[in-house]
Design a protein around this motif. Structure first.
Motif, PDB file in Angstrom:
ATOM      1  N   THR A   1      -8.421  -0.545  -2.903  1.00 39.44           N
ATOM      2  CA  THR A   1      -7.046  -0.822  -2.489  1.00 39.44           C
ATOM      3  C   THR A   1      -6.968  -2.192  -1.844  1.00 39.44           C
ATOM      4  OG1 THR A   1      -6.655   1.520  -2.108  1.00 39.44           O
ATOM      5  CG2 THR A   1      -5.122  -0.004  -1.099  1.00 39.44           C
TER       6      THR A   1
ATOM      7  N   ILE B   1       0.872  -7.738  -8.385  1.00 46.78           N
ATOM      8  CA  ILE B   1       0.679  -6.289  -8.341  1.00 46.78           C
ATOM      9  C   ILE B   1       1.738  -5.665  -9.242  1.00 46.78           C
ATOM     10  CG2 ILE B   1       0.692  -4.239  -6.879  1.00 46.78           C
ATOM     11  CD1 ILE B   1      -0.150  -6.106  -4.576  1.00 46.78           C
TER      12      ILE B   1
ATOM     13  N   TYR C   1      -4.713  -5.533  -3.138  1.00 42.77           N
ATOM     14  CA  TYR C   1      -3.680  -6.204  -2.351  1.00 42.77           C
ATOM     15  C   TYR C   1      -4.104  -7.573  -1.835  1.00 42.77           C
ATOM     16  CZ  TYR C   1      -0.741  -2.169  -2.816  1.00 42.77           C
ATOM     17  OH  TYR C   1       0.046  -1.183  -3.349  1.00 42.77           O
ATOM     18  N   SER C   2      -5.380  -7.885  -1.879  1.00 42.39           N
ATOM     19  CA  SER C   2      -5.801  -9.220  -1.456  1.00 42.39           C
ATOM     20  C   SER C   2      -5.965 -10.171  -2.638  1.00 42.39           C
ATOM     21  CB  SER C   2      -7.111  -9.138  -0.661  1.00 42.39           C
ATOM     22  OG  SER C   2      -8.162  -8.693  -1.493  1.00 42.39           O
TER      23      SER C   2
ATOM     24  N   MET D   1       0.817  -1.191   0.000  1.00 41.97           N
ATOM     25  CA  MET D   1       0.000   0.000   0.000  1.00 41.97           C
ATOM     26  C   MET D   1       0.862   1.256   0.000  1.00 41.97           C
ATOM     27  SD  MET D   1      -3.221  -0.800   2.409  1.00 41.97           S
ATOM     28  CE  MET D   1      -3.877  -2.441   2.475  1.00 41.97           C
TER      29      MET D   1
END
Length: 56
Positions: free
Chosen positions: A29, A39, A33-34, A1
C-alpha cells in the motif's frame, strides 16, 4: 488509502476495521501511494486482490 479500504469493504464484504488494518499494515500500500505513477482504479483493485490473497 481510504479508497482502497472502501473498495475492500464494498466488494469483498470485509469489516471496515479489518480493511483498514490490511491497508495500513501493508508495504505494498505504501509503495502504491508513494509511487509517482497515477493511482488508477485498476491499480487499486489489483492491490486489493493481492492484499486479500496475502492475508487469507
Amino acid at each position: 488509502m481510504a479508497d482502497l479500504a472502501a473498495y475492500l469493504v464494498s466488494e469483498y464484504d470485509i469489516e471496515p476495521r479489518d480493511a483498514a488494518g490490511l491497508v495500513m499494515n501493508s508495504p505494498r500500500t505504501q509503495a502504491l501511494y508513494s509511487s509517482e505513477e497515477p493511482i488508477t482504479e485498476q491499480r487499486v483493485k489489483a492491490l486489493a486482490e493481492e492484499l486479500l490473497r496475502e492475508n487469507r
